[in-house]
Design a protein around this motif. Structure first.
Motif, short mmCIF file in Angstrom:
data_model
loop_
_atom_site.label_atom_id
_atom_site.label_comp_id
_atom_site.label_asym_id
_atom_site.label_seq_id
_atom_site.Cartn_x
_atom_site.Cartn_y
_atom_site.Cartn_z
N ARG A 99 -11.04 38.59 -25.61
CA ARG A 99 -9.36 38.00 -24.54
C ARG A 99 -9.34 39.76 -23.15
O ARG A 99 -8.88 40.80 -23.69
CB ARG A 99 -8.88 38.56 -25.97
CG ARG A 99 -7.76 38.07 -25.86
CD ARG A 99 -7.07 38.72 -27.05
NE ARG A 99 -7.51 38.20 -28.49
CZ ARG A 99 -7.26 37.78 -29.78
NH1 ARG A 99 -5.98 39.07 -30.01
NH2 ARG A 99 -8.08 37.68 -30.15
N PRO A 100 -8.71 38.53 -22.75
CA PRO A 100 -8.52 39.32 -21.25
C PRO A 100 -6.99 39.95 -21.56
O PRO A 100 -5.93 39.84 -23.12
CB PRO A 100 -7.19 37.92 -20.49
CG PRO A 100 -7.18 37.25 -21.50
CD PRO A 100 -8.43 37.50 -22.41
N LEU A 101 -7.06 40.90 -20.85
CA LEU A 101 -6.26 42.20 -21.14
C LEU A 101 -4.22 41.25 -20.31
O LEU A 101 -4.37 40.94 -19.79
CB LEU A 101 -6.03 43.37 -20.67
CG LEU A 101 -6.97 44.56 -20.66
CD1 LEU A 101 -6.75 45.62 -20.35
CD2 LEU A 101 -6.46 44.95 -21.96
N ALA A 106 -5.11 41.78 -14.53
CA ALA A 106 -5.69 42.52 -15.34
C ALA A 106 -7.11 43.43 -14.72
O ALA A 106 -7.20 44.29 -14.99
CB ALA A 106 -5.68 42.41 -16.89
N ASP A 107 -7.58 42.45 -14.29
CA ASP A 107 -9.30 42.79 -14.02
C ASP A 107 -9.34 43.83 -12.41
O ASP A 107 -10.10 44.01 -12.24
CB ASP A 107 -9.70 41.66 -12.63
CG ASP A 107 -9.21 40.85 -12.10
OD1 ASP A 107 -8.29 40.83 -11.86
OD2 ASP A 107 -9.82 40.04 -11.49
N ARG A 315 -10.35 47.44 -18.95
CA ARG A 315 -10.51 47.15 -20.75
C ARG A 315 -12.12 47.36 -21.28
O ARG A 315 -11.64 47.99 -22.50
CB ARG A 315 -11.05 45.97 -20.16
CG ARG A 315 -12.06 45.35 -21.45
CD ARG A 315 -12.24 43.59 -20.93
NE ARG A 315 -11.18 43.19 -21.77
CZ ARG A 315 -10.78 42.93 -22.49
NH1 ARG A 315 -11.38 42.83 -24.02
NH2 ARG A 315 -9.75 42.13 -23.16
N GLU A 316 -12.72 48.06 -20.27
CA GLU A 316 -13.84 49.12 -21.10
C GLU A 316 -13.18 50.55 -21.49
O GLU A 316 -13.81 51.05 -21.87
CB GLU A 316 -14.57 49.33 -19.36
CG GLU A 316 -15.55 47.87 -19.35
CD GLU A 316 -16.21 48.77 -18.59
OE1 GLU A 316 -16.78 49.38 -18.18
OE2 GLU A 316 -17.40 47.62 -17.67
N SER A 319 -11.30 49.63 -24.95
CA SER A 319 -12.36 50.14 -26.06
C SER A 319 -13.11 50.69 -26.33
O SER A 319 -13.08 50.30 -27.55
CB SER A 319 -13.32 48.68 -25.10
OG SER A 319 -14.39 49.48 -24.30
N ARG A 323 -18.01 49.17 -27.51
CA ARG A 323 -19.03 47.76 -26.95
C ARG A 323 -20.35 47.32 -27.46
O ARG A 323 -21.03 46.29 -27.80
CB ARG A 323 -18.64 47.58 -25.35
CG ARG A 323 -19.37 46.24 -24.64
CD ARG A 323 -19.50 46.12 -23.09
NE ARG A 323 -17.91 46.04 -22.95
CZ ARG A 323 -17.66 45.48 -22.19
NH1 ARG A 323 -18.52 43.94 -22.80
NH2 ARG A 323 -16.60 44.84 -22.17
N LEU A 411 -9.78 48.37 -29.15
CA LEU A 411 -8.89 47.78 -28.70
C LEU A 411 -8.59 47.04 -29.43
O LEU A 411 -9.56 45.72 -29.98
CB LEU A 411 -9.49 47.49 -27.64
CG LEU A 411 -8.06 46.63 -26.55
CD1 LEU A 411 -7.20 46.89 -26.16
CD2 LEU A 411 -9.47 46.32 -25.21
N ARG A 412 -7.50 46.01 -29.49
CA ARG A 412 -6.49 44.87 -30.51
C ARG A 412 -7.53 45.06 -31.51
O ARG A 412 -6.97 43.50 -31.81
CB ARG A 412 -6.67 44.22 -29.43
CG ARG A 412 -6.06 44.41 -28.18
CD ARG A 412 -6.30 43.12 -26.83
NE ARG A 412 -5.37 42.22 -26.67
CZ ARG A 412 -5.45 41.26 -25.98
NH1 ARG A 412 -6.17 40.86 -25.11
NH2 ARG A 412 -4.09 40.45 -26.28
#
Length: 545
Positions: A99-101, A106-107, A315-316, A319, A323, A411-412
């Protein structure tokens, strides 16, 4: 309706050319052709007959399922376990990894810091951050954050709030704005102005009753007065966590005073978030920031150890390094589904052998081989959809337990739910599963001969399902099952070994907690010592301690 529209359009054109309405209608019909024939032709063009055949196949498949309830229940239960496990695991993968931030561009958001032993970014000092902001061109914007846990007293009720101290451009970097009040400004970072806070929507509703008048209100926290300047919207997700991975419910300005020694270069305790400049890459940014760090180390040798600066996509970084573990678990449940498909394929091949006479009679009556293949594939699809429906119920039921077993900090993870992407994944999985376990029985039926089967007395029906394909499936199934059992056994053994590790002290019946002294209690060391001595004396007096 479309055919009638074409006729009406042609009639209108002929009337405009001077024909009477009756003559125009007759002329248009002669030119257009027989509507009934055209209707049938258009039905063929738009695959209506094919759809009718599929609908007929579905009815036949449902009758076949009702005719063998035990067999159907076994197949559906097997598929439900495999699809349900994969669906539940995919909800975690979707929430944590896919899921995108919910931030603007965000990228391009990254986290930077001194590279740790695992290559992940650590922390930086306040003055180093100012140098990075001024000299590294690969970053469009840079801001600092750190955890904060103030004790807030509202209406006589004290609460320790998970909060953060952030740079004045923190929300601007994420592309977010307060729903009520204003954002931080550059002046809020000054030592005489830093006691301003912005509340999360959750904290605002829970402790202040969603009162808009909270903006401008003074809050007592850590024996100091803070002024509320804004409230974030409910849609803003505070994913960047504070201490103990709790989502921030409040943000305050950093408020560093370099002149008072509050930001020494050797004091590296701030996390840093940056936005890459257009066209910049994390690798190029890391190289440029590391080169700056080497220059600073040469200039201030006592404040910097040898090392480099790491740049990692946000994102990484958020997390938490999970992952690989999540993908390994996802792979394991995918193998479970593969075993389920092998089981169901064997069951269907055996059932197809029992239905051999039925297929041979249909071939003798003129049914094509593709017709039999389609019928069996439709039956497989119906069984797979039923398995997916039951699997979704299992996934919904087990998701809470799965999330509760995952360590904090993912994350989330608490947002994992059966969303539309998850439902789409589940039914796509059902379609792939139907093709995987349905193709072999269908191919087996397509090789039957009508006349040879009709001459058979039926005593060899049970032998038709045996062959190299079933042997290969069983062998592969057993091999995958053994691999999963061995892997699970090793994991359990490792976990048991970790539980028996001698940590060098007796931790049985031990509890820990921490206190944060604020205000007058924190002013002098002697006062702090006296406070802790009183706390220890009262705790020792509790029965059982």
């Amino acid at each position: 309706e479309e055919l009638h529209a074409h006729l009406a359009e042609r009639e209108a054109a002929l009337v405009r050319d001077g024909l009477t309405p009756e003559d125009a209608r007759r002329r248009a019909r002669l030119e257009f052709g027989n509507p009934a024939v055209l209707h049938e032709q258009s039905r063929d063009v738009w695959l209506a007959r094919w759809l009718e055949n599929v609908r007929r196949d579905v009815r036949i498949a449902l009758r076949a399922i009702r005719a063998a309830p035990g067999f159907s229940a076994a197949v559906i239960a097997t598929l439900a376990l495999g699809i349900g496990a994969n669906t539940a695991m995919f909800t975690v993968v979707d929430a944590a990894l896919l899921r995108p931030l919910p931030y603007a561009d965000a990228d391009r958001l990254v986290m930077i810091g001194d590279a740790g032993t695992n290559g992940a970014p650590g922390q930086l000092g306040y003055t180093t951050i100012q140098d990075v902001r001024a000299q590294v061109t690969a970053f469009d914007r840079v801001t600092a954050i750190r955890g904060w846990s103030p004790t807030m007293v509202v209406d006589g009720v004290a609460e320790r709030v998970a909060a953060m101290r952030v740079g004045h451009d923190f929300f601007d970097l994420l592309g977010a704005r307060p729903a009520i009040g204003r954002d931080f400004e550059a002046g809020d970072d000054r030592p005489d102005q830093w006691r301003v806070v912005i509340l999360s929507d959750e904290l605002w509703r829970r402790r202040f009753g969603a009162d808009p008048a909270v903006v401008g209100r003074t809050l007592r926290m850590n024996d100091l007065d803070y002024r509320v300047i804004g409230v974030m919207p409910a849609a803003f997700e505070p994913l960047i966590s504070s201490r103990y991975y709790k989502k921030a419910g409040m943000w305050a300005a950093l408020g560093y005073d370099v002149t008072q020694g509050q930001a020494r270069r050797s004091c590296q305790h701030l996390k840093v978030i940056a936005r890459l400049a257009p066209g910049a890459t994390p690798g190029a940014a890391a190289a440029e920031a590391t080169a700056l760090r080497e220059r600073l180390r040469a200039q201030y040798p006592d404040d910097y150890d040898p090392g480099s600066i790491a740049v990692q996509p946000l994102r990484e970084a958020l997390s938490g390094g999970i992952r690989r573990a999540v993908l390994v678990l996802f792979g394991a449940v995918a193998l479970v589904l593969l075993i389920a498909c092998a089981n169901v394929a064997n069951l269907l091949m055996g059932r197809a052998a029992l239905r051999r006479r039925e297929f041979e009679v249909r071939l003798a009556l003129g049914a094509g081989r593709w017709r039999l293949v389609r019928q069996l594939l439709v039956e497989s699809a119906v069984l797979a959809l039923a398995g997916a429906a039951v699997g979704l119920l299992l996934a919904w039921w087990s998701l809470g337990a799965l999330v509760s077993m995952i360590p904090g900090g993912m994350l989330r993870i608490e947002e994992a739910a059966l969303s539309l992407p998850v439902l789409g994944f589940s039914f796509a999985l059902a379609a792939v599963t139907a093709a995987v376990f349905g193709i072999l029985p269908a191919l087996q039926a397509s090789r039957l001969e009508a006349r040879a089967g009709l001459r058979d007395d039926g005593r060899t029906v049970g032998k038709a399902g045996r062959g190299a394909a079933r042997t290969l499936i069983v062998g592969a199934e057993v091999a995958v099952a053994i691999a999963l059992v061995v892997g699970a056994s090793l994991l359990v053994r490792s976990f048991a070994a970790l539980q028996r590790v001698d940590v060098g002290l007796d931790v049985d019946h031990m509890l820990t907690f921490d206190l944060v002294l604020t205000g007058e209690r924190a002013q002098a060391q002697a006062t702090q010592v006296a406070f802790y001595e009183r706390v220890l004396e009262r705790i020792r007096a509790i029965p059982g301690v």
